[in-house]
Design a protein around this motif. Structure first.
Motif, PDB file in Angstrom:
ATOM      1  N   ILE A  12       0.836  -1.206   0.000  1.00 45.54           N
ATOM      2  CA  ILE A  12       0.000   0.000   0.000  1.00 45.54           C
ATOM      3  C   ILE A  12       0.876   1.263   0.000  1.00 45.54           C
ATOM      4  O   ILE A  12       1.942   1.283   0.628  1.00 45.54           O
ATOM      5  N   HIS A  14       2.816   2.506  -2.110  1.00 45.25           N
ATOM      6  CA  HIS A  14       4.146   2.494  -2.704  1.00 45.25           C
ATOM      7  C   HIS A  14       4.198   3.194  -4.055  1.00 45.25           C
ATOM      8  O   HIS A  14       5.235   3.211  -4.704  1.00 45.25           O
ATOM      9  N   LYS A  16       1.882   2.752  -6.819  1.00 41.07           N
ATOM     10  CA  LYS A  16       1.453   1.989  -8.005  1.00 41.07           C
ATOM     11  C   LYS A  16       0.536   2.829  -8.897  1.00 41.07           C
ATOM     12  O   LYS A  16       0.747   2.935 -10.114  1.00 41.07           O
ATOM     13  N   SER A  17      -0.482   3.429  -8.272  1.00 43.82           N
ATOM     14  CA  SER A  17      -1.441   4.191  -9.067  1.00 43.82           C
ATOM     15  C   SER A  17      -0.785   5.438  -9.656  1.00 43.82           C
ATOM     16  O   SER A  17      -1.032   5.797 -10.819  1.00 43.82           O
ATOM     17  N   ALA A  18       0.080   6.074  -8.861  1.00 38.07           N
ATOM     18  CA  ALA A  18       0.766   7.276  -9.354  1.00 38.07           C
ATOM     19  C   ALA A  18       1.625   6.919 -10.571  1.00 38.07           C
ATOM     20  O   ALA A  18       1.735   7.693 -11.528  1.00 38.07           O
ATOM     21  N   ILE A  39      -6.250   5.981  -1.337  1.00 39.37           N
ATOM     22  CA  ILE A  39      -5.796   4.600  -1.532  1.00 39.37           C
ATOM     23  C   ILE A  39      -6.643   3.947  -2.617  1.00 39.37           C
ATOM     24  O   ILE A  39      -7.748   4.386  -2.906  1.00 39.37           O
ATOM     25  N   PRO A  61      -5.115  -2.751  -5.687  1.00 45.49           N
ATOM     26  CA  PRO A  61      -4.920  -2.115  -4.386  1.00 45.49           C
ATOM     27  C   PRO A  61      -3.839  -2.827  -3.579  1.00 45.49           C
ATOM     28  O   PRO A  61      -3.710  -4.048  -3.659  1.00 45.49           O
ATOM     29  N   GLY A  62      -3.093  -2.067  -2.783  1.00 46.35           N
ATOM     30  CA  GLY A  62      -2.038  -2.673  -1.968  1.00 46.35           C
ATOM     31  C   GLY A  62      -2.514  -3.014  -0.565  1.00 46.35           C
ATOM     32  O   GLY A  62      -1.897  -3.837   0.116  1.00 46.35           O
ATOM     33  N   LYS A 115       9.274   6.292  -6.088  1.00 47.13           N
ATOM     34  CA  LYS A 115       9.589   7.394  -5.159  1.00 47.13           C
ATOM     35  C   LYS A 115      11.107   7.564  -5.026  1.00 47.13           C
ATOM     36  O   LYS A 115      11.621   7.813  -3.922  1.00 47.13           O
ATOM     37  N   VAL A 148      12.439   4.870 -10.338  1.00 51.64           N
ATOM     38  CA  VAL A 148      11.571   5.822 -11.037  1.00 51.64           C
ATOM     39  C   VAL A 148      10.997   6.814 -10.030  1.00 51.64           C
ATOM     40  O   VAL A 148      10.771   6.467  -8.873  1.00 51.64           O
ATOM     41  N   ALA A 150       7.637   9.172  -9.973  1.00 53.93           N
ATOM     42  CA  ALA A 150       6.441   9.648 -10.661  1.00 53.93           C
ATOM     43  C   ALA A 150       6.362  11.166 -10.508  1.00 53.93           C
ATOM     44  O   ALA A 150       5.777  11.857 -11.332  1.00 53.93           O
ATOM     45  N   ARG A 151       6.959  11.653  -9.448  1.00 51.18           N
ATOM     46  CA  ARG A 151       6.913  13.094  -9.187  1.00 51.18           C
ATOM     47  C   ARG A 151       7.792  13.852 -10.172  1.00 51.18           C
ATOM     48  O   ARG A 151       7.340  14.775 -10.832  1.00 51.18           O
TER      49      ARG A 151
HETATM   50  N1  GTP Z   1       7.550  11.768  -3.616  1.00 53.12           N
HETATM   51  C1  GTP Z   1       6.874  10.875  -4.337  1.00 53.12           C
HETATM   52  N2  GTP Z   1       5.656  10.550  -3.944  1.00 53.12           N
HETATM   53  C2  GTP Z   1       4.989   9.662  -4.679  1.00 53.12           C
HETATM   54  C3  GTP Z   1       5.558   9.075  -5.826  1.00 53.12           C
HETATM   55  N3  GTP Z   1       4.651   8.188  -6.315  1.00 53.12           N
HETATM   56  C4  GTP Z   1       3.568   8.248  -5.510  1.00 53.12           C
HETATM   57  N4  GTP Z   1       3.775   9.131  -4.528  1.00 53.12           N
HETATM   58  C5  GTP Z   1       2.842   9.451  -3.467  1.00 53.12           C
HETATM   59  O1  GTP Z   1       2.630   8.315  -2.659  1.00 53.12           O
HETATM   60  C6  GTP Z   1       1.289   8.229  -2.232  1.00 53.12           C
HETATM   61  C7  GTP Z   1       0.696   6.896  -2.618  1.00 53.12           C
HETATM   62  O2  GTP Z   1       0.685   6.789  -4.000  1.00 53.12           O
HETATM   63  P1  GTP Z   1      -0.326   5.835  -4.720  1.00 53.12           P
HETATM   64  O3  GTP Z   1       0.045   5.846  -6.148  1.00 53.12           O
HETATM   65  O4  GTP Z   1      -1.710   6.125  -4.368  1.00 53.12           O
HETATM   66  O5  GTP Z   1       0.115   4.500  -4.056  1.00 53.12           O
HETATM   67  P2  GTP Z   1      -0.506   3.061  -4.359  1.00 53.12           P
HETATM   68  O6  GTP Z   1       0.613   2.109  -4.366  1.00 53.12           O
HETATM   69  O7  GTP Z   1      -1.341   3.126  -5.551  1.00 53.12           O
HETATM   70  O8  GTP Z   1      -1.392   2.813  -3.077  1.00 53.12           O
HETATM   71  P3  GTP Z   1      -2.564   1.718  -2.931  1.00 53.12           P
HETATM   72  O9  GTP Z   1      -3.196   1.631  -4.267  1.00 53.12           O
HETATM   73  O10 GTP Z   1      -3.483   2.185  -1.910  1.00 53.12           O
HETATM   74  O11 GTP Z   1      -1.889   0.472  -2.572  1.00 53.12           O
HETATM   75  C8  GTP Z   1       0.569   9.393  -2.892  1.00 53.12           C
HETATM   76  O12 GTP Z   1       0.457  10.454  -1.973  1.00 53.12           O
HETATM   77  C9  GTP Z   1       1.478   9.777  -4.029  1.00 53.12           C
HETATM   78  O13 GTP Z   1       1.426  11.147  -4.342  1.00 53.12           O
HETATM   79  C10 GTP Z   1       6.863   9.447  -6.196  1.00 53.12           C
HETATM   80  O14 GTP Z   1       7.459   8.973  -7.172  1.00 53.12           O
HETATM   81  N5  GTP Z   1       7.491  10.387  -5.414  1.00 53.12           N
END
Ligand code: GTP
Ligand code: MG
Length: 642
Positions: A12, A14, A16-18, A39, A61-62, A115, A148, A150-151
C-alpha cells in the motif's frame, strides 16, 4: 498489433497508481472513496499506446484488506509491474503480491523502485538488495529493476523502454480455444445498458454473438464491443475488452462469473488439483476451510488431502514449502477448467497460504482415501508438468472412469480444455491408439465392448437354461435390462457385433445361435397334439381347458406351448382364442374366392357366421382379422371384399 496486459503489484502507498498515471495519463483510481482516502480499493484500468503495441494496465490495491480485489485483477495478466517504494523497501504486501504472482506462474515482469526522489543512492542500493533477495530463484530473478519517480519523471523513459521490450518478448496468447472472459467489472451506462469488462483468456468474441454466463447458464448477446474506448467488431485472447450486453438474462451479472461460448465451460463444485503451500505459510491440513481464487472468482472451499488409505486424518497435511494432491469441495459453483492456476487464502486470518493447478474440474464424487485416487492424480498431473504425450493418457483415464456410459465428446472441451477445433483430431488420436471407441459422440473404454458382449451372452445363456421353450430375450429387454447402463450407441454396437459374428441371432428376440428351443419328449407330444387339434378345429374356437383335455395335459403346460407356437407364428391368437395359421390362410383364400360370386353389399355378419357355423361372438374377431389383413373392409354391418 500486439497487446500486453500488465498488472501492478506491491505494498500500500508504494506509488502503483501514481506510476500508472505517470505512464498513461489516466488516473486508475476512479471511485470517490479512493480519491478521498488516497488509496486504491478496487481494480483500476488504463492503457498506453506505443506504435502498434498496446499496453493495458490493471492497477491493484495494496491494502491487505483488498487482496481479494488484487487477485481478481492479476488473474488475466501477462506480466507484472512489481512496485517497491524507495523509502520503505520490501513490505508485507510486496511479499504477498509477489507470492501470488509466483503461484499463478506469472513469469514475466519489470520491477520498479518508486519514489526514487525520496531516497539517496545508497538507500536505493539497499532496496535493490532487498528486491534481489525477494526474487531470488524466481522467474523474475533476472527482471530489470528500474528506479523511477512519478513526481520528477526520472526513470520513466527507461521504464517505458523496458515495457516495450517486455511486450516484444511476450508471445501472443492462444486464440484457439473457446472464448472465455472472466468478468472483472459490471456497470450500466445510460443509453447502452449493461457493460461488462475483462481480459479474454482464450478464444475470440464477435459483435452479435451469443454467449453463456457461467455459473448460471444464462444466455446474453454481445450488442457492442470496445477496446480501450474504441468500438471493434472482434476481440481475441489477451485483449482487454468492454462488452455491451443485451438479453433478458443480463441482470445481476457480477465479478467472478465467466462469459463463454455456450456449452464450452461448466460450473463445478469439486475439483482435483495439485497444491503448493508457501514456505512462509502454515501446513495445509485436511479439512481446512479456505478461500479459493481463480480468475476473477472467489469461493469458499474445503480441502481434502489425498493420501493412502492407512493415513490418519489428523496426520494429513501438505507441509510448508511442499506440494501435494488435494480434492477441493467448493461451497458454490465456479467456472474453472483443467490447467487453471488458482490461489488459496486461509479463512482466518485471511492470508495467502497456497496455490495450485487444476487437474480435473469435475472430480468424481466420493472419497479420496483410495489407492486408485493417487494413481488418478499422478496420471492427470503428468502432462501439466510437461510430460510429452501424457495428455492422451489423461484423456484415456477420464474415458475409462466413465465406464460403459462413456464420456461425451463435449466434455473434452469443458473438462480437458481441448479447443473445439481440436476435438475431432483428439477423438481420432484416442480411437487410433486403442484408448477409446467412439459411439455416437460418446467415448467409451474399449474394454466395455468385450465386457458387455460377455454380459449379453451370459444373460442369454441364463435365459435359455431357465426357459428352454423361450426363443430368447427381446431386443428391447437386452438393451434396457442387460445393457441399461451403457451408452445407447455402445449397446447397439455390442448387439451388432454378436450378430455379425454369428454368435447371436434373431430380430425381435435375441438368442444364442445353435441354442434352439429344446422340447422334452412330453412337451413335443403336447405340441403335436395341440397342432393337430387346432388344425382339425378349423375356425371352431378351442378354449384352453378343452385343449388341455384333448392334449391330455395341464392348462399351464398347454399355455406354455401355445406361447411358443405363437412366437413361431404357427398359432395366431384372436381375442385370446388360438387358431392354426393354416386355418386362417384357408379362411382368407376362401373369402377371397367369394369375390366373383358375391355382388351387392358384400358379406354380412349373419352370412359369415352361418357359413362357418359360428356364434356372433366368435365370428366378429375373425371378421376383424380379415379387415386387418385387407381381405375385407367393413361398411356398416357388412363387409366389402377387396
Ligand atoms: N515523492 C513521491 N511521492 C509519490 C511518488 N509516487 C507516488 N507518490 C505518493 O505516494 C502516495 C501513494 O501513492 P499511490 O500511487 O496512491 O500509491 P498506491 O501504491 O497506488 O497505493 P494503494 O493503491 O493504496 O496500494 C501518494 O500520496 C502519491 O502522491 C513518487 O514517485 N514520489
Ligand atoms: Mg493505488
Amino acid at each position: 498489433m500486439s497487446h500486453l496486459v500488465v498488472g501492478t503489484a506491491g505494498h500500500i502507498d508504494h506509488g502503483k497508481s501514481a506510476l500508472v498515471l505517470a505512464l498513461t495519463g489516466t488516473d486508475p483510481d476512479r471511485l470517490e472513496e479512493e480519491k478521498a482516502r488516497g488509496i486504491t480499493i478496487d481494480l483500476g484500468f488504463a492503457h498506453l499506446r506505443d506504435g502498434d503495441t498496446t499496453i493495458a494496465f490493471v492497477d491493484v490495491p495494496g491494502h491487505e484488506r483488498f487482496v481479494r480485489n488484487m487477485l481478481a485483477g492479476v488473474g488475466g495478466i501477462d506480466a507484472v509491474l512489481l512496485v517497491v517504494a524507495a523509502d520503505e523497501s520490501v513490505m508485507p504486501q510486496t511479499r504477498e503480491h509477489f507470492d501470488i504472482c509466483r503461484l499463478l506462474a506469472i513469469s514475466r515482469g519489470v520491477i520498479v523502485i518508486t519514489k526514487s526522489d525520496l531516497a539517496d543512492e545508497e538507500t536505493v542500493e539497499l532496496v535493490r538488495a532487498d528486491i534481489a533477495e525477494l526474487v531470488k530463484g524466481s522467474a523474475l530473478a533476472a527482471a530489470p529493476v528500474i528506479p523511477v519517480s512519478a513526481r520528477s519523471g526520472a526513470g520513466l523513459d527507461r521504464l517505458r523502454e523496458a515495457l516495450r521490450a517486455l511486450a516484444a518478448a511476450t508471445p501472443e496468447r492462444r486464440e484457439r480455444g473457446a472464448a472465455r472472459l472472466p468478468i472483472d467489472r459490471v456497470f450500466t451506462m445510460r443509453g447502452f445498458g449493461t457493460v461488462v469488462t475483462g481480459t479474454l483468456v482464450s478464444g475470440a468474441v464477435h459483435v452479435d454473438e451469443e454467449l453463456e454466463v457461467v455459473p448460471g447458464e444464462r444466455r446474453v448477446k454481445v450488442r457492442g464491443l470496445q477496446m480501450h474506448g474504441e468500438p471493434v467488431v472482434r476481440a481475441h485472447a489477451g485483449q482487454r475488452v468492454a462488452l455491451n450486453l443485451a438479453g433478458d438474462d443480463v441482470k445481476n451479472l457480477s465479478r467472478g462469473q465467466v462469459l463463454v461460448h455456450p456449452g464450452t465451460l461448466k460450473g463445478t463444485r469439486t475439483v482435483d488439483a495439485w497444491i503448493d503451500v508457501l514456505p512462509a505459510a502454515r501446513a495445509l491440513r485436511h479439512g481446512a476451510r479456505v478461500r479459493f481464487h481463480q480468475g476473477t472468482t472467489e469461493v469458499m472451499a474445503r480441502v481434502s488431502i489425498v493420501a493412502m488409505p492407512a493415513a490418519a486424518d489428523s496426520m494429513l497435511s501438505i507441509g510448508r514449502g511442499e506440494g501435494g494432491y488435494a480434492r477441493l469441495r467448493l461451497e458454490s459453483e465456479a467456472a474453472v477448467t483443467r490447467g487453471d492456476r488458482f490461489v488459496l487464502r486461509s479463512y482466518s486470518p485471511t492470508v495467502t497460504v497456497a496455490g495450485g493447478r487444476i487437474a480435473d474440474p469435475a472430480a468424481p464424487a466420493g472419497g479420496v482415501r483410495l489407492e486408485p485416487t493417487l494413481q488418478r492424480f499422478a496420471t492427470l498431473l503428468a502432462p501439466l508438468r510437461g510430460q510429452a504425450n501424457a495428455e492422451t493418457e489423461a484423456q484415456a483415464l477420464m474415458v475409462a472412469e466413465t465406464g460403459p456410459q462413456g464420456l461425451a465428446a463435449t466434455a473434452l472441451t469443458w473438462r480437458m480444455r481441448v479447443a473445439p477445433d481440436d476435438v475431432t483430431p483428439t477423438i481420432r488420436a484416442l480411437v487410433e491408439s486403442g484408448r477409446a471407441i467412439d459411439v455416437g459422440g460418446r467415448l467409451v473404454d474399449p474394454v466395455w465392448r468385450t465386457r458387455l458382449t460377455e454380459r449379453v451372452l451370459a444373460a442369454l445363456d441364463a435365459h435359455h437354461v431357465a426357459e428352454p421353450l423361450s426363443e430368447g430375450i427381446s431386443r428391447e429387454e437386452v438393451r434396457e435390462r442387460v445393457l441399461g447402463n451403457a451408452a445407447p450407441g455402445l449397446a447397439e454396437l455390442v448387439i451388432h457385433d454378436l450378430m455379425k459374428a454369428g454368435r447371436v441371432r434373431g430380430s425381435d428376440r435375441l438368442s444364442i445361435a445353435g441354442r434352439d428351443v429344446a422340447l422334452t419328449t412330453e412337451e413335443a407330444r403336447v405340441r403335436d397334439a395341440i397342432d393337430q387339434a387346432l388344425r382339425s378345429a378349423f375356425l371352431q374356437p378351442l378354449e384352453s381347458a378343452r385343449l388341455a383335455e384333448v392334449a391330455a395335459s395341464t392348462p399351464a403346460a398347454v399355455e406354455k406351448i401355445l406361447q411358443l407356437l405363437v412366437r413361431q407364428k404357427i398359432v395366431v391368437r384372436l381375442d385370446g382364442m388360438p387358431f392354426h395359421r393354416n386355418s386362417l390362410e384357408r379362411l382368407k383364400s376362401e373369402i377371397r374366392g367369394l369375390k366373383e360370386k358375391v355382388d351387392g353389399p358384400g358379406i354380412s355378419v349373419a352370412t359369415f357366421k352361418d357359413r362357418y357355423g359360428l356364434s356372433r361372438k366368435h365370428a366378429i374377431p375373425l371378421l376383424e382379422y380379415l379387415d386387418r389383413e385387407r381381405v375385407t373392409r367393413r361398411v356398416g354391418d357388412s363387409r366389402v371384399l377387396l
